[in-house]
Structure formats: C-alpha cells, structure tokens
Design an enzyme around this catalytic site. Structure first.
Site, mmCIF file in Angstrom:
data_model
loop_
_atom_site.group_PDB
_atom_site.id
_atom_site.type_symbol
_atom_site.label_atom_id
_atom_site.label_comp_id
_atom_site.label_asym_id
_atom_site.label_seq_id
_atom_site.Cartn_x
_atom_site.Cartn_y
_atom_site.Cartn_z
ATOM 1 N N GLU A 25 12.947 4.266 9.275
ATOM 2 C CA GLU A 25 13.255 4.538 7.876
ATOM 3 C C GLU A 25 13.064 3.363 6.919
ATOM 4 O O GLU A 25 12.717 3.558 5.757
ATOM 5 C CB GLU A 25 14.703 5.052 7.754
ATOM 6 C CG GLU A 25 14.986 6.326 8.517
ATOM 7 C CD GLU A 25 14.208 7.519 7.979
ATOM 8 O OE1 GLU A 25 13.824 7.499 6.797
ATOM 9 O OE2 GLU A 25 13.960 8.457 8.757
ATOM 10 N N SER A 42 4.335 50.002 24.455
ATOM 11 C CA SER A 42 3.714 51.132 23.745
ATOM 12 C C SER A 42 4.130 51.245 22.285
ATOM 13 O O SER A 42 3.532 52.023 21.534
ATOM 14 C CB SER A 42 4.048 52.440 24.468
ATOM 15 O OG SER A 42 3.438 52.463 25.753
#
Length: 683
Positions: free
Chosen positions: A103, A374
């Site tokens: 950072e 299906s």
C-alpha cells in the site's frame, strides 16, 4: 578612430542591455521571493491552523438499510461495525512489512502524500488509457475510512487532503499505522487486522505466518474482488505479487517468499450471525454485491454509509418461498435447494432463496453453476420453432447413435424407454424424450441453439457438443429464471434486477435502475413454445405431480441429472426456477428428484393466491386450430381424438384429415349444419 568609436558604442549598448535585463530579472526575482515568502507564511499559518484544531470525531458507520417493493424495511447491509483493537507492537512484523509493500512503501518518509506514488500511478494509468491504479497513501486511506465517504468529487478530495495533513500533524507515524490496522476494512464485515485474522484463519493476528500475512495484506485494496470466499484465486495472485514486492524492497529473502507462495492457505468457512429480525439474507447479499460490482459503489459506503436501497423484492412472496424450501428440505439431511421468482413483465426479482438455512451456509446457490438437464430443452425447441419446426414435426424415437466430428454420441431415454415410433414435439416435451432433442439439435445446428441461449440470458459457457441438447453444461438458477422469464413475457428480454434505486444519507440518488427491454424472439414463437410446455403438467407429463397442488394455467420443464433436479416454470404473471441437489458432488437419489416439483408447486400456489387466474394471452402472430392427434391434419367432426394446437401463423396445417373425412360417401353432397359450423370455425 571610427572603429574605436563604434566599439565604444557597442560596449555601452551591451552594458545598457545587461543593466535592463538585470533590472527586469531582479524585479521577477523579487516577485518570486515575495510570493514564496507570502506563500510560506500562508502555508505556515494554515498548518498552524490545522495543528490547533483537533480532528473531527470519526464518522460513525451507519448500517445501510434495504427495503422491499412496498417500502418496508427488510434487512441491513451489516448489523454494525465490530471493534477489536490491537497495539502495533502486537502485530507480526511480516504483516506490517507486507502492508507497507502493498500500500505505501515510503510511508515513513512522506508527510501524508507520496509524490513517487502519484507519478507511478499517473504513468500506469496513462499507459493503460484508463484509471487502473490509485496513489492513496496509508494516511489518505485512513482519513477516508475514518471520516469520509468514497465518492469521487473534488469536495471530498479536498477534505481528504486536509484530514490527511491533520492526521500527520496530530499523530506519529506509528500511531497512524496502528489506527490503520484497527480500522481498515478486510471484507465480510471484518474491520481491523485482528478481526480479519479471526474471521479468515481462526487465530489471533500475532500468530499469522508470512504467507498468511501477505495474503491478508492484499485484501483491503478490493475486499469484494479479493474475497477469499468468492475469489480465492484473485486473493492468491495478489498475495504472490505482494511477496515479490517484499523481496524487491529487501523485507524478505527470495527463498522465504517462494516458501510462502508454496504454503497452503487454509481459509475457514464464513461464520455469520443472523439477526432474528432480518429477512431475505441471500437476497441481501446479492443486493450488496450488485451495488459494488455492477454499479461500482465502494464496499465500505455500501455496507456502512447509511444508504437506503430500494429493491424489487416482495416480502410476502419471499416469506412463502423460504417456507416452501424449508418445508420440503429441512428433514433431508444436507440436501440443498435454491429458488428464484421473477415478474416476467419487468424482470424484477420477487423472491430469492439460496439455501435452506442461511445461518448454516450463507453460500447463495441461486448463483451456483449446475447442470440443468432437460430444463434446458425449451431453448433447443425455441430454436427449432424459429427454424421452421411446428408442434406436429415428428422424429422417430428409438435407440440412436449420432455421428459427429468428435466421435459417436449415444444418448438414452430415462430408464431406457423408447416409443419406437415417430413422435411430435409436444410428445417429446411432455415425456422429455432425449432422442428427439438430440436429433433436433443436429438438424437445426448446434450454433443456432447456443445463440438462442445467449439471447435468452444464459451467460455461462456452452460448448458445441451433442450433449448440449440434454443440458450437460452448467448454468445457474438465476440464469434459468432469466431465460424462462423471457419466454413468459412473449419473447421480450427484461434483464433481471433486484435494485430500484439507491439513495445516500442526504437524499441524493446514487443509482436508479433503468434497464431497457428487448424483443429477442417473436411473440408467436414464445407463445407456441409456452403452449407446448403446458403438457409437462398434464397426465403423462414429467411434472404431472404438480397438479396435485397447483391447478392454475402454467408452463414449464423439469430437468434431472445424477446430481441435480430442476423445475422451471411460469404462469402469465410469475416465473419460478427451483433447483435441489447436494453441494459436494453427492449423487441425488431418484426418489428425491420430485422434491423440486413439490417446492415449486407449493410456492406457486401461495405466491399466486392473490393474483387473478389468467390464461396466457394469444398474440396476433399465433393461431390455434383443431388437429387430429392421430394424423396431424386439420380435424374434422369425425376425428375421434382431437386437440387445439397452436402454431406460428402461416405454419398451421391447411389440409383436412383424410382418414376421417367430412363425408363418408363417394360423391359430393351438401354439408350438414354441423359441418358448416365446423368449416367456419376452422377458417
């Protein structure tokens, strides 16, 4: 003499020119010195002012509230900000180093702002052509998290700059770093390193290894994107990048970094406490994620910015959905389920259930990829209708081997049962005939089916193989709800949405949903398919059990694999997809597959109880005619078995049944009154 005079004149001119330059330079120099002096005094006075004024109290994190479609409060983004402070000297050295490397590596050298970081971010953003990297220091991040929202306005930037200077003036570097480790957000409700360590690793932060420290240090950059629960691979790649940065900054050796990269990162399952008054927790998580990932709002703002999120959810329908899932799954061991209910006219999500108990498992299965079986076939049949098929198109159903580029594909029907005769599309849908589906896929082309799936809203990867017709490629219940919603709305694609608008604490609208609808198939094709799908609930259909509970006009399709059971279906005003199965690859016993039908039927009965009973409206481009079920020709009064069948206008049969003609004599005769009426009706 002349030359000397000229020379003297030139010399004097040079002196005069130099004097004038010096005069003007002196004036500019004086101005610069004066401006610097005044600016220095001004800056000094400004710093004295900031030093003499105490920092404002940190902004109290206000929980964002979530409302249903009636404006009633249903949940909060978080139940409040937890607090678990820790001293800087109690943190492992590796966590501090990893955080600085990730950072703000010049944290101890700058006065709140990193010129090097600003220049680096500007160069990277310039090369990429977009903003891909910020340049916020740890002090700036702390100022933002303690006091400000994360909106990108100049006013907020100015406030952030002032507060950053104040933090540097009022606190030492170690104090700032300690505040940072106690307040920074690590995702999933964890504020501060101590709490994050307990959440992800179930251990005090002081016990973190180098590998775990680098892993944890990578999360604040994007708590959602780097979430160990949702995107572990993202978090792991960032950990490895941070370890490389630590080597570059001589914080660890290359050998230590490589060992840390190879070390196993064991993340414990999330533990979430659900407040008894909250509802629709799976939906809440979906809303938060949408606000962050789709609309780009900062996660801290979404969770703790005191926002008001107005949603599409209907509390009564949501309660009915949760009750139906619980009723049929609570005594089924680790069997899980998901349910998504949608208003097809708008795409608004009215209910979402991601599992049978959020407290035991917050994983939202509405977004879990499972094989649809299906229940995918209606997409195949929509493509077939668009390609010229009709409900009467017949294909021989018997054991068949399909030769394709990748080899030979040999599908089979459920329990090896085959009609061994030509069957119509209606029969194939009602009985879920696999041979018909695969034959259709080969005849119309696999790419056409994939294109149809995409336009209906399927975003998951589908590959061009024969098994596509039988739903072999995983999709989510959310995607199936989108596809069936498009069919139910007459072919109009309404993108599913859960958010109506998001308002901040001051009443400013941050987000307002305005998604546009699109006609992706004709209303005639959508209606004909809907009429065919109604056979699934009739006697002999794969979902005939539904009629024991739910009797309204409806269309839908079942789906089953060795691991999954589905029922996706709809009335004219509500679309619902239900999935059940196990989380960890456990096969689903055949006798449990019908549970999906019971959940669907039970929920739909309750959810539609206050809606008027309606049939599906017949669009202008669809036409119904009576056909002889034996021959497929137009029925005559003498046909023993007839049915009203719907066709896209122009594809309906026009020849009367030759097996059961209007007259039985060998010569022409005046038709009877009944025959005249019949002929008029068929016109």
């Amino acid at each position: 003499m002349g030359d000397r005079s000229c020379s003297q004149i030139d010399s004097r001119l040079e002196q005069l020119l130099i004097w004038r330059v010096l005069k003007h330079t002196s004036r500019w120099l004086k101005t610069i010195i004066y401006a610097s002096f005044v600016g220095g005094i001004g800056l000094g006075l400004f710093l004295v002012y900031l030093k003499s004024h105490p920092l404002p109290p940190p902004d109290i994190h206000l929980a964002t509230k979530i409302y249903d479609d009636q404006g009633q409060l249903i949940n909060q983004a978080e139940q409040g900000k937890p607090h678990d402070p820790i001293q800087l000297d109690s943190l492992p050295k590796h966590l501090i180093q990893a955080t600085l490397a990730a950072e703000d590596r010049t944290f101890y050298q700058h006065a709140g702002f990193s010129l090097h970081g600003i220049a680096r971010a500007a160069w990277i953003n310039l090369k990429s052509g977009e903003i891909v990297q910020g340049a916020s220091t740890i002090t700036q991040q702390l100022a933002r998290n303690l006091y400000l929202t994360h909106d990108r306005t100049w006013a907020r930037k100015m406030k952030e700059a002032m507060l950053t200077v104040q933090l540097e003036l009022h606190y030492s570097k170690n104090q700032i770093l300690q505040l940072y480790f106690n307040h920074i957000y690590y995702g999933h409700g964890a504020y501060g390193a101590q709490q994050a360590s307990h959440l992800y690793f179930n251990k005090p932060v002081r016990q973190l290894s180098l590998a775990e420290s680098a892993f944890l240090a990578g999360l604040p950059r994007g708590p959602e994107y780097y979430s160990p629960y949702s995107h572990f691979d993202h978090a792991k790649k960032r950990q490895e990048h941070i370890l490389d940065l630590m080597v570059k900054n001589q914080m660890v050796s290359k050998k230590q970094a490589e060992q840390a990269k190879q070390a196993t990162i064991s993340i414990i399952p999330p533990k979430k406490v659900v407040h008894p008054s909250t509802r629709a927790n799976y939906f809440r998580d979906y809303i938060i994620r949408t606000a962050i990932m789709e609309y780009g709002l900062d996660e801290n703002l979404v969770r703790h910015g005191g926002l008001k999120i107005y949603t599409t959810l209907n509390s009564e329908i949501q309660q009915q959905a949760e009750q139906a899932v619980t009723k049929y799954l609570q005594d089924q061991g680790d069997l899980q389920g998901a349910l998504v209910a949608v208003d097809p006219h708008t795409g608004h999500i009215k209910a979402m259930v991601g599992g049978k108990d959020y407290r035991q498992s917050p994983f939202n299965r509405a977004f879990a990829q499972r094989q649809p079986g299906s229940s995918f076939k209606p997409i195949v049949y929509l493509s077939a209708l668009e390609s010229g098929y009709t409900p009467l198109t017949k294909i021989f159903s018997r054991p068949t081997s399909f030769v394709y580029q990748g080899g030979i594909y040999q599908p089979s029907n459920f329990h090896g049962q085959y009609p061994n005769r030509p069957i119509s599309m209606r029969e194939a849908i009602a009985q879920s005939d696999n041979i018909y589906a695969v034959s259709t896929l080969f005849q119309i082309g696999i790419d056409r089916v994939i294109d149809a799936a995409k336009k209906l809203g399927i975003k998951s990867e589908l590959r061009p193989t024969p098994s596509l017709a039988l739903g072999s490629y995983a999709v989510t219940p959310y995607e199936m709800a989108q596809a069936y919603s498009t069919l139910a709305s007459g072919g109009v694609f309404h993108p599913l949405s859960g958010i109506v608008k998001i308002v901040d604490m001051d009443g400013h609208v941050l987000v307002e949903e305005k998604r546009s609808a699109k006609q992706v198939t004709t209303s005639g094709h959508a209606y004909v398919l809907t009429h065919l799908l109604s056979s699934v609930f009739e006697p002999g259909g794969t979902a005939h059990r539904v009629r024991q509970i739910f009797t309204r006009p409806a269309a839908g399709k079942t789906g089953s694999t060795d691991w999954d059971s589905w029922l996706a279906g709809y009335t004219p005003d509500l679309v619902t997809t239900v999935w059940i199965g196990y989380d960890r690859g456990k096969k689903l016993p055949t006798e449990k597959t019908r549970i999906a039908q019971y959940i669907w039927a039970s929920f739909m009965k309750q959810a539609t109880s206050k809606q008027p009973t309606r049939i599906f409206p017949i669009p202008p481009d669809a036409r119904g005619v009576y056909i002889d079920q034996e021959t497929g020709y137009l029925a005559t009064p003498h046909c023993p078995k007839t049915r009203m069948e719907y066709f896209v206008k122009g594809t309906e049969p026009v020849i009367s049944c030759p097996v059961h003609p209007m007259t039985h004599s060998g010569h022409s005769e005046e038709p009877s009154l009944w025959e005249k009426i019949w002929n008029w009706f068929q016109q």
